[in-house]
Enzyme design. Structure first.
Site, PDB file in Angstrom:
ATOM      1  CB  SER A   1      82.737  35.050 -39.754  1.00 41.16           C
ATOM      2  OG  SER A   1      83.065  34.411 -38.541  1.00 41.16           O
TER       3      SER A   1
ATOM      4  CE1 TYR B   1      86.372  39.057 -38.503  1.00 47.53           C
ATOM      5  CE2 TYR B   1      84.924  37.590 -37.262  1.00 47.53           C
ATOM      6  CZ  TYR B   1      85.832  37.799 -38.283  1.00 47.53           C
ATOM      7  OH  TYR B   1      86.204  36.752 -39.095  1.00 47.53           O
TER       8      TYR B   1
HETATM    9  N1  LIG Z   1      90.165  31.959 -39.424  1.00 48.43           N
HETATM   10  C1  LIG Z   1      88.921  31.924 -38.965  1.00 48.43           C
HETATM   11  O1  LIG Z   1      88.613  31.291 -37.939  1.00 48.43           O
HETATM   12  C2  LIG Z   1      87.818  32.616 -39.729  1.00 48.43           C
HETATM   13  C3  LIG Z   1      86.499  32.270 -39.447  1.00 48.43           C
HETATM   14  C4  LIG Z   1      85.488  32.892 -40.150  1.00 48.43           C
HETATM   15  C5  LIG Z   1      85.776  33.843 -41.103  1.00 48.43           C
HETATM   16  N2  LIG Z   1      87.079  34.169 -41.330  1.00 48.43           N
HETATM   17  C6  LIG Z   1      87.346  35.162 -42.361  1.00 48.43           C
HETATM   18  O2  LIG Z   1      88.165  34.569 -43.357  1.00 48.43           O
HETATM   19  C7  LIG Z   1      89.054  35.550 -43.898  1.00 48.43           C
HETATM   20  C8  LIG Z   1      90.488  35.095 -43.740  1.00 48.43           C
HETATM   21  O3  LIG Z   1      90.733  34.745 -42.400  1.00 48.43           O
HETATM   22  P1  LIG Z   1      92.206  34.395 -41.877  1.00 48.43           P
HETATM   23  O4  LIG Z   1      92.061  33.585 -40.651  1.00 48.43           O
HETATM   24  O5  LIG Z   1      93.014  33.902 -42.993  1.00 48.43           O
HETATM   25  O6  LIG Z   1      92.648  35.868 -41.414  1.00 48.43           O
HETATM   26  P2  LIG Z   1      93.927  36.782 -41.694  1.00 48.43           P
HETATM   27  O7  LIG Z   1      93.727  38.008 -40.868  1.00 48.43           O
HETATM   28  O8  LIG Z   1      95.158  35.988 -41.484  1.00 48.43           O
HETATM   29  O9  LIG Z   1      93.808  37.106 -43.235  1.00 48.43           O
HETATM   30  C9  LIG Z   1      93.256  38.282 -43.752  1.00 48.43           C
HETATM   31  C10 LIG Z   1      94.190  38.821 -44.814  1.00 48.43           C
HETATM   32  O10 LIG Z   1      93.606  40.013 -45.337  1.00 48.43           O
HETATM   33  C11 LIG Z   1      94.631  40.986 -45.450  1.00 48.43           C
HETATM   34  N3  LIG Z   1      94.041  42.331 -45.407  1.00 48.43           N
HETATM   35  C12 LIG Z   1      93.608  43.004 -44.302  1.00 48.43           C
HETATM   36  N4  LIG Z   1      93.174  44.217 -44.658  1.00 48.43           N
HETATM   37  C13 LIG Z   1      93.327  44.329 -46.007  1.00 48.43           C
HETATM   38  C14 LIG Z   1      93.067  45.356 -46.937  1.00 48.43           C
HETATM   39  N5  LIG Z   1      92.584  46.559 -46.550  1.00 48.43           N
HETATM   40  N6  LIG Z   1      93.334  45.136 -48.247  1.00 48.43           N
HETATM   41  C15 LIG Z   1      93.858  43.939 -48.657  1.00 48.43           C
HETATM   42  N7  LIG Z   1      94.151  42.926 -47.792  1.00 48.43           N
HETATM   43  C16 LIG Z   1      93.880  43.121 -46.483  1.00 48.43           C
HETATM   44  C17 LIG Z   1      95.562  40.717 -44.286  1.00 48.43           C
HETATM   45  O11 LIG Z   1      96.846  41.287 -44.468  1.00 48.43           O
HETATM   46  C18 LIG Z   1      95.575  39.200 -44.237  1.00 48.43           C
HETATM   47  O12 LIG Z   1      96.581  38.654 -45.061  1.00 48.43           O
HETATM   48  C19 LIG Z   1      88.717  36.844 -43.188  1.00 48.43           C
HETATM   49  O13 LIG Z   1      87.691  37.510 -43.918  1.00 48.43           O
HETATM   50  C20 LIG Z   1      88.129  36.368 -41.871  1.00 48.43           C
HETATM   51  O14 LIG Z   1      87.299  37.326 -41.284  1.00 48.43           O
HETATM   52  C21 LIG Z   1      88.107  33.585 -40.665  1.00 48.43           C
END
Ligand SMILES: NC(=O)c1ccc[n+]([C@@H]2O[C@H](COP(=O)([O-])OP(=O)(O)OC[C@H]3O[C@@H](n4cnc5c(N)ncnc54)[C@H](O)[C@@H]3O)[C@@H](O)[C@H]2O)c1
Length: 262
Positions: A145, A167
């Site tokens: 991220s 995080y």
């Molecule tokens: N959305 C953003 O702005 C952003 C920015 C940078 C990085 N990210 C990263 O991108 C990824 C997805 O982000 P998002 O916005 O879709 O978030 P999100 O929280 O909606 O998606 C994460 C998914 O992972 C699942 N999850 C959590 N713990 C788990 C486990 N132990 N085993 C299996 N599945 C599990 C959750 O149920 C969820 O569906 C994450 O790694 C997040 O840190 C997101």
């Protein structure tokens, strides 16, 4: 029509919603078969419905998985090979983000976030890579991220305690994991790369980032517009594709031009 990932088999963790679901949609559209490895049954069901509605029913398979549990990670890899006969690509997308408690400085909570966001990516890699090596190679794509790079916070006043920054710490750890795995696995034909998205408009971001803060976030980017999940997917297809066969240990920031490390 030929896709850039025709015939490949991918596990995408956390693909029930958000960026993971966008990765799954795009990988299917590029010809891959995809295992949705998701812990949350409601998100998993919704994601599978969206993938089927997009016409990818035959190419997707749900394996309810907790990436932080070694047995569950191993079972996910085995179920993938059983269902699709191979395993070529692992996208370590799942993380605690939607429900992250940014102000929680409890050491137990910090450990819990590390267990999922960093250790989980390692456990999934450990479970999946042997199947790739058996076939002569594969791809691991980790999700960091831009939060890993944003060290500069506004002054927070009087000192109270050392913050956990759970995080950001885990997302910085994912970058390190990428480089160590890349060095170890290169001679076995497995590339390991990392995507660092900026603030992306998912349900999780809508929960975590106050709406009034978003114009400030976009103002901090070169592109001056909001990132959508679909903006991130091309980077994953590139790392998974044959075009990236000699690219490994790299971090690609897909953030509209915000972090710009290096
Ligand atoms: N959305 C953003 O702005 C952003 C920015 C940078 C990085 N990210 C990263 O991108 C990824 C997805 O982000 P998002 O916005 O879709 O978030 P999100 O929280 O909606 O998606 C994460 C998914 O992972 C699942 N999850 C959590 N713990 C788990 C486990 N132990 N085993 C299996 N599945 C599990 C959750 O149920 C969820 O569906 C994450 O790694 C997040 O840190 C997101």
């Amino acid at each position: 029509m030929t896709g850039r990932l025709d015939g490949r088999v991918a596990i995408i963790t956390g693909a029930g919603q958000g960026i993971g679901l966008a990765y799954a949609q795009r990988f299917c559209a590029e010809g891959a078969s995809v295992v949705v490895a998701e812990i949350d049954p409601d998100r998993a069901a919704a994601g599978m419905t969206a993938l089927r509605d997009a016409g990818h029913g035959d190419a997707v398979h749900l394996v309810q998985t907790d990436i932080a549990d070694e047995d569950s990670a191993q079972a996910c890899a085995a179920a993938t090979v059983e269902r699709f006969g191979a395993l070529d690509i692992l996208v370590n997308n799942a993380a605690i983000y939607h429900d992250i408690e940014n102000q929680n400085n409890d050491p137990g909570y910090l450990k819990q976030v590390f267990d999922v966001n960093l250790h989980g990516a390692w456990l999934m890699s450990r479970a999946c890579v042997p199947h790739m090596v058996e076939r002569g190679g594969g791809r691991v794509i980790n999700q960091s991220s831009s939060a890993a790079y944003l060290y500069q916070l506004p002054p927070m006043g009087e000192f109270r305690e050392v913050g956990a920054f759970s995080y950001s710490q885990t997302k910085w750890g994912v970058i390190g994991l990428t480089k160590f795995l890349a060095v170890q696995l290169g001679e076995h034909g497995v590339t390991v790369n990392c995507i660092a998205p900026g603030v992306t408009m998912t349900e999780a971001t809508r929960k975590q980032v106050p709406e009034e803060f978003m114009p400030f976030v976009t103002m901090m980017t070169a592109m001056k517009r909001e990132l959508q999940p679909e903006d991130i997917t091309g980077a994953a297809v590139f790392f998974a594709s044959d075009d990236a066969r000699m690219v490994t240990g790299q971090v690609l920031c897909v953030d509209g031009g915000m972090a710009m490390p290096g």
